[in-house]
Enzyme design. Structure first.
Site, PDB file in Angstrom:
ATOM      1  NE  ARG A 173      -4.275 -18.240  18.020  1.00  0.00           N
ATOM      2  CZ  ARG A 173      -4.526 -17.248  17.190  1.00  0.00           C
ATOM      3  NH1 ARG A 173      -3.587 -16.397  16.888  1.00  0.00           N
ATOM      4  NH2 ARG A 173      -5.716 -17.108  16.648  1.00  0.00           N
ATOM      5  NE  ARG A 196     -11.870 -15.304   2.373  1.00  0.00           N
ATOM      6  CZ  ARG A 196     -12.780 -15.024   3.297  1.00  0.00           C
ATOM      7  NH1 ARG A 196     -13.398 -13.861   3.289  1.00  0.00           N
ATOM      8  NH2 ARG A 196     -13.062 -15.883   4.245  1.00  0.00           N
ATOM      9  CE  LYS A 252     -12.638 -20.236  17.094  1.00  0.00           C
ATOM     10  NZ  LYS A 252     -11.405 -19.527  17.492  1.00  0.00           N
ATOM     11  NE  ARG A 310      -6.711 -20.414   8.102  1.00  0.00           N
ATOM     12  CZ  ARG A 310      -7.965 -20.125   7.743  1.00  0.00           C
ATOM     13  NH1 ARG A 310      -8.382 -20.378   6.518  1.00  0.00           N
ATOM     14  NH2 ARG A 310      -8.793 -19.590   8.604  1.00  0.00           N
ATOM     15  NE  ARG A 344     -15.061 -19.238   3.707  1.00  0.00           N
ATOM     16  CZ  ARG A 344     -14.737 -18.914   4.950  1.00  0.00           C
ATOM     17  NH1 ARG A 344     -15.639 -18.893   5.889  1.00  0.00           N
ATOM     18  NH2 ARG A 344     -13.489 -18.606   5.239  1.00  0.00           N
TER      19      ARG A 344
END
Ligand SMILES: [Zn+2]
Length: 225
Positions: free
Chosen positions: A91, A164, A16, A175, A130
């Site tokens: 949200r 991370r 995004k 999430r 990642r």
């Protein structure tokens, strides 16, 4: 009315941010990211910033009222009068209602809601793979799509590569759960208003960008008629 007022929706890892950077330039929009704004307000110790910080320090969500106030003020500023792109807001349905009322009051409206869809498994694959350099967080790799020459070592400075906390698989899945719980009602909300535009986030970045740009160009043209 020819201003393009957009809302961006999509899971973490959907790309995004990259699309937002491009669309912003294509249509000369102000990019309004709730996360960035909150961080800036906190850093500048504004009244709103200190209020928001109290909640964040307690590990709580910043209440709707605070966020809504911040966004409605922001979109009323002169640089947003030709169009804006909201990222991270609304949200909740309460926030969506408040946004409609605020825009209504000034004779404006949302032009479209851009939803970039990516299956959960692909999000996990993208984020959990990642790796970030401990010396420079701009040195980012991916174990599958962009691996370093030596496993676990940064090509640019030889420093260690780490995952991370946010990118650990169980965190990513949590999430995603939060994202689906929050976003599903908003998807229905904007679909009912005939404002929802769905895009396939599995397409290559360039192609996805062309599709979004072409679709939004026709939205703007129809608005002018
Ligand atoms: Zn490095």
């Amino acid at each position: 009315m020819s201003e393009l007022n957009l809302i961006l929706l999509g899971p973490p890892g959907a790309g995004k941010g990259t699309q937002a950077e491009r669309i912003k330039v294509d249509f000369k929009l102000v990019h309004i990211s709730t996360g960035d704004m909150l961080r800036a307000q906190v850093a500048q110790s504004t009244e709103l910033g200190s209020k928001a910080k109290e909640y964040m320090d307690r590990g709580e969500l910043v209440p709707d009222g605070v966020i809504i106030g911040m966004i409605t003020e922001r979109i009323a500023e002169p640089d947003a009068s030709d169009g804006f792109m909201l990222d991270g807001f609304p949200r909740t349905e309460t926030q969506a209602d408040a946004l409609r009322e605020a825009l209504d009051a000034s004779g404006r409206e949302i032009s479209a809601v851009v939803l970039v869809e990516v299956p959960d498994e692909e999000v996990v694959r993208r984020l959990a793979g990642r790796r970030v350099c401990v010396k420079n967080s701009a040195h980012i790799y991916h174990v599958e799509f962009d691996p370093p020459k030596r496993e676990g070592v940064c090509d640019q400075d030889g420093a260690r590569l780490v995952q991370r906390d946010d990118d650990h698989e169980d965190t990513v899945r949590r999430r995603l759960e939060v994202y689906h719980a929050q976003t599903a009602p908003l998807i229905d909300y904007y679909d009912d208003l005939d404002l929802l535009l769905r895009f396939d986030g599995l397409r290559p970045v360039e192609e996805l960008h062309k599709r979004i740009r072409a679709t939004l160009a026709s939205v703007r043209m129809q608005q002018r008629l």
